[in-house]
Design a protein around this motif. Structure first.
Motif, PDB file in Angstrom:
ATOM      1  N   ASN B 220      12.167  66.082 103.904  1.00 51.65           N
ATOM      2  CA  ASN B 220      13.148  65.582 104.527  1.00 51.65           C
ATOM      3  C   ASN B 220      14.050  64.461 103.893  1.00 51.65           C
ATOM      4  O   ASN B 220      15.387  64.384 103.990  1.00 51.65           O
ATOM      5  CB  ASN B 220      12.534  64.777 106.030  1.00 51.65           C
ATOM      6  N   LYS B 223      17.242  65.361  98.374  1.00 49.59           N
ATOM      7  CA  LYS B 223      18.680  65.704  98.223  1.00 49.59           C
ATOM      8  C   LYS B 223      18.844  67.133  97.637  1.00 49.59           C
ATOM      9  O   LYS B 223      19.634  67.752  97.825  1.00 49.59           O
ATOM     10  CB  LYS B 223      19.509  64.845  97.533  1.00 49.59           C
ATOM     11  N   ALA B 249      14.388  74.305 106.784  1.00 49.52           N
ATOM     12  CA  ALA B 249      14.689  73.280 105.789  1.00 49.52           C
ATOM     13  C   ALA B 249      15.813  73.699 105.154  1.00 49.52           C
ATOM     14  O   ALA B 249      16.378  72.664 104.123  1.00 49.52           O
ATOM     15  CB  ALA B 249      13.488  73.239 105.070  1.00 49.52           C
ATOM     16  N   GLN B 352      12.821  68.700 109.041  1.00 54.46           N
ATOM     17  CA  GLN B 352      14.177  68.718 109.889  1.00 54.46           C
ATOM     18  C   GLN B 352      15.439  69.749 109.391  1.00 54.46           C
ATOM     19  O   GLN B 352      15.171  70.085 108.202  1.00 54.46           O
ATOM     20  CB  GLN B 352      14.835  67.228 109.525  1.00 54.46           C
ATOM     21  N   ARG B 354      18.274  71.355 107.697  1.00 51.45           N
ATOM     22  CA  ARG B 354      19.220  70.694 106.698  1.00 51.45           C
ATOM     23  C   ARG B 354      20.068  71.846 106.266  1.00 51.45           C
ATOM     24  O   ARG B 354      19.622  73.108 106.374  1.00 51.45           O
ATOM     25  CB  ARG B 354      18.043  70.144 105.801  1.00 51.45           C
ATOM     26  N   ASN B 355      20.965  71.353 105.745  1.00 51.95           N
ATOM     27  CA  ASN B 355      21.958  72.571 105.230  1.00 51.95           C
ATOM     28  C   ASN B 355      22.475  71.897 103.867  1.00 51.95           C
ATOM     29  O   ASN B 355      23.376  71.095 103.833  1.00 51.95           O
ATOM     30  CB  ASN B 355      23.111  72.802 106.097  1.00 51.95           C
ATOM     31  N   HIS B 356      21.772  72.340 102.810  1.00 52.88           N
ATOM     32  CA  HIS B 356      22.044  71.796 101.244  1.00 52.88           C
ATOM     33  C   HIS B 356      23.199  72.374 100.616  1.00 52.88           C
ATOM     34  O   HIS B 356      23.090  72.961  99.628  1.00 52.88           O
ATOM     35  CB  HIS B 356      20.606  71.653 100.590  1.00 52.88           C
TER      36      HIS B 356
END
Lengths: 196, 579
Positions: B220, B223, B249, B352, B354-356
């Protein structure tokens, strides 16, 4: 990390071929076993191996995991010399007339706590137990008196902090044992990449 | 004899016992374990078992191979497509020693096998009897467990234990050596009881919640998280759980060749292949990610390259079922012990959404570099010579990624793994850890028995094909439908590539001549053809796929093509070269 002497204690089922299975974990990695002893343990039907080697702790830790991975192995521990009580037994064969004639030898043997096991006309066999340095020293001492034969046993060791295997075995016999039975207690204590 | 191997003593009044032979007990054990297919080869010391098998032909299909190595690779292929335990019969001595390569292959690639070998009479053990070898000691380093049976009374319990060990925890090969006297001996049989517990054996470590929580927190906070996975996802039957995890994720995901096909090739988070001939982006960015999440993989040296320059900047989360794998090669920050089928959902729950996007964009950019430098010209060559890549590309188009591809070892293997498209798990069968040439042909036969409804294409080099070429006889006799695609570059290509790159083109014994493969196949009543030009390629592949029955297609490809990118031995993954 420096190499030092470690003693590995392995609790296993009594299975033919297991000695080989354990031994090749070392030989495959070209690691010399200083001594290896296989004997019954405090529990009927469970065998106990005591293995001594000189290695770095990280290598020893990995060896222990590979040993525990074997189907017939219940548990393996590793300890440094100060965490165990250990003994080795040595036998010395000396010409009887030398000893009979030379009072000095008798005194020496007493000094080293040696005990006569067999006394024959031609030779006498003495036995002593102790640490490596002690049994080694007696060789040096007896050499001038015509030491015929010498042999030393593998190390046997008792782990100072161990409460024996009875309780642990009960956990193994449960379908859902404690975490410690399954997990490796040495986990996550390592800082650097291994170099085995 | 330990207690766990003894049959439980039942009340004699309640349980009827009957007198049967040890061989009969083997058959009954197989039936109880749900075995359907056996790959084997008879011989003197296993004749009583084959005699018992004669009466079980309705329940147990026996595939007669041409060499015991073929039997065990076929059983591996069977296990890998079906997820079930492969079963092998071989006789003592040479029959048993011929299994060794397959055992080593199955151990390093975690394939569940139970191999039964015949052995000389117990009273002859150690006398250098005819066809006696000490197969227990020979196979100790390459089996998960092995055991010699000298008394028929042991057979039901030992086989129950064998099947349990082979296909639980981290799967692996088990060898049971049965002396001839135990095969013929009559004993009081009181039924078969499956094994599900051995006190000294823990198939799965207990899942520790604190590690799941620590792992989730790292993920979480990350980066630039990066997921790499191996065959553990397939062996754990956790494809769905795995997909759910990476999707929630939002983490870019790369695979080892053993993990290939667990995640569909066209999945937006699938960023490609790891390792020596893997894709550019996942290799380079391994050394840039901040959290590396390894799922069911073992950090093989072909994946990691130089270890002291591998992901040193990253925190490492390692999910594995085998405690000995944790910290073996790469230091783990958080070890997540256990079966990933159980651990992944726990982790998914705590991570959580996420959208990297920016991070994933980095993969895309590097992928474009790789396309420009190597992929495009491999798949769309302009020269006269065919490339292996374009063959795989056309094959993809014709199979829609639905086929099972079985590869041998070498350049064609790397090219196939790089360019093949898959939509379904258990579709990529290869010898990953051991790199066994000669694996593909027998493994493809087994793969087809394990997945009879699927198209199975064996992709093999001209070298590897000649190592187990005798198994064409097995195809002929069983009438099974496998497609054999030989990518012939008239060289032992991978070694030649290394000699070109690292030994100043001193081509030492890599120039291999081959027989007329099409003609050889014809001798085995297998249809086939050879194609050497681009114009005929698609039609030839189509003919192969559409043919009713086995078919051999030999494609002549460029002699001195190289597989790129490449992480040279002894260099870091981020030093991967594009040409």
């Amino acid at each position: 990390m420096n190499k030092q002497e470690f003693t590995i204690t392995v609790y296993t089922e009594n299975q033919i071929g297991l000695l080989n299975r354990i031994a090749i974990i070392f030989s495959r990695r070209k690691i010399n076993i200083e001594s290896m002893n296989s004997s019954p343990s405090e529990i009927d039907g469970i065998h106990r191996f005591t293995i001594v080697m000189n290695e770095t702790e990280e290598v020893v830790r990995k060896l222990v995991r590979q040993i525990e991975k074997q189907v017939d192995v219940l548990k393996a521990y590793y300890n440094t010399g100060d965490e165990i009580v250990w003994q080795e037994l040595a036998l010395y064969k000396v010409p009887t007339d030398e000893i009979a004639e030379k009072v000095k030898v008798e005194r020496l043997l007493r000094e080293f706590g040696a005990r006569a096991v067999v006394i024959r006309k031609d030779y006498t066999v003495f036995e002593t137990t102790g640490h490596r340095e002690e049994t080694d020293k007696l060789i040096k001492v007896l050499e001038p008196y015509g030491l015929i034969e010498f042999v030393r046993s593998a190390r046997v060791a008792i782990i100072k902090e161990s409460n024996g295997f009875h309780e642990k075995l009960k956990e193994f016999e449960e379908l859902n044992p404690s975490v410690e039975v399954v997990a490796n207690e040495y986990l996550n204590k390592q800082e650097e990449v291994f170099d085995m | 004899m330990q207690d766990t191997l003894k049959q439980p003593q039942k009340d004699a009044l309640l349980t009827k016992t009957e007198s049967i032979s040890g061989s009969e007990a083997v058959m009954r054990a197989f039936v109880e374990e749900g075995v359907e297919t056996i790959f084997g080869y008879p011989g003197g010391a296993i004749m009583p078992i084959y005699d018992a098998l004669y009466d079980y032909q309705q329940n147990l299909e026996h595939i007669l191979v041409r060499h015991e190595q073929g039997a065990i690779h076929a059983a591996q292929g069977y296990a890998r497509t079906s997820g079930r335990t492969g079963v092998v019969f071989a006789t003592s001595g040479p029959g048993a020693t011929n299994l060794v390569t397959g055992l080593a292959d199955a151990l390093i690639d975690s394939t569940p096998l139970v191999c039964i070998t015949g052995q000389v009479f117990a009273h002859l053990l150690g006398t250098d009897a005819f066809q006696e070898t000490d197969i227990i000691n020979i196979t100790t380093p390459c089996t998960k467990w092995n055991y010699q049976v000298t008394d028929a009374n042991e057979i039901p319990a030992v086989l129950a234990k064998a099947f349990f060990i082979a296909n639980s925890g981290r799967p692996g090969p088990v060898l049971i050596d049965i002396t001839k006297n135990a095969q013929v001996q009559k004993f009081d049989y009181s039924g078969y009881e499956k094994c599900n517990f051995i006190r000294s054996y823990r198939p799965k470590p207990i899942v520790r919640k604190e590690y799941i929580e620590q792992a989730a927190q790292l993920i979480n906070e990350a980066k630039k998280p990066f997921v790499i996975f191996g065959q553990g996802v397939i062996l754990g039957k956790a494809e769905k759980e795995f997909k759910a995890f990476i999707e929630k994720a939002g983490i870019p995901t790369a695979w080892t060749i053993m993990g290939l096909s667990a995640l569909p090739s066209n999945h937006p988070l699938n960023v490609g292949m790891l390792g020596m001939h893997g894709n550019y982006a996942p290799n380079v960015l391994t050394n840039d990610c901040d959290v590396l999440i390894a799922v069911g993989m073992r950090f093989d040296d072909r994946v990691t390259g130089r270890l002291d320059k591998y992901a040193r900047q990253a925190k490492v989360i390692h999910l594995d079922i085998d405690p000995a794998e944790i910290d073996k090669n790469v230091k783990t920050t958080v070890p997540v012990w256990g079966d990933c089928k159980e651990t992944l959902p726990l982790l998914t729950e705590l991570v959580q959404f996420r959208n990297h996007a920016a991070w994933i964009q980095r993969f895309k950019e590097l992928e474009q570099e790789e396309i420009d430098a190597c992929i495009y010209k491999e798949l769309n060559p302009t020269g006269d010579e065919l490339t292996m890549g374009e063959v795989i590309k056309v094959l993809n188009e014709l199979t829609n990624g639905e086929a099972v591809l079985v590869t041998d070892v070498g350049q064609h293997q790397m090219v196939t793994c790089r360019y093949a498209k898959f939509i379904q798990s258990k579709s990529n069968i290869t010898s990953g850890g051991l790199g066994t040439m000669g694996f593909a042909l027998p493994a493809a036969i087994g793969a087809k028995f394990g997945a009879p409804d699927r198209t199975v294409v064996a992709i093999i080099g001209d070298g590897g094909f000649q190592m187990t070429i005798q198994e064409l006889g097995t195809i002929m006799q069983t009438g099974i439908n496998v497609k054999l695609l030989i990518l012939n570059n008239s060289f032992l290509g991978m070694v030649r590539q290394w000699q070109e790159l690292f030994h100043s083109k001193r081509y030492s014994f890599v120039d291999i001549t081959s027989p007329d493969f099409v003609l050889v196949a014809k001798g085995y009543r297998i249809e086939g053809q050879r194609v050497a030009d681009r114009a005929g390629l698609r039609d030839a592949l189509k003919a192969m796929l559409e043919h009713d029955g086995s078919y051999l297609l030999e494609v002549m490809v460029g002699k001195e093509n190289n597989v790129f990118p490449m992480v040279e031995a002894g260099t870091s993954v981020s030093e991967i070269r594009l040409k």
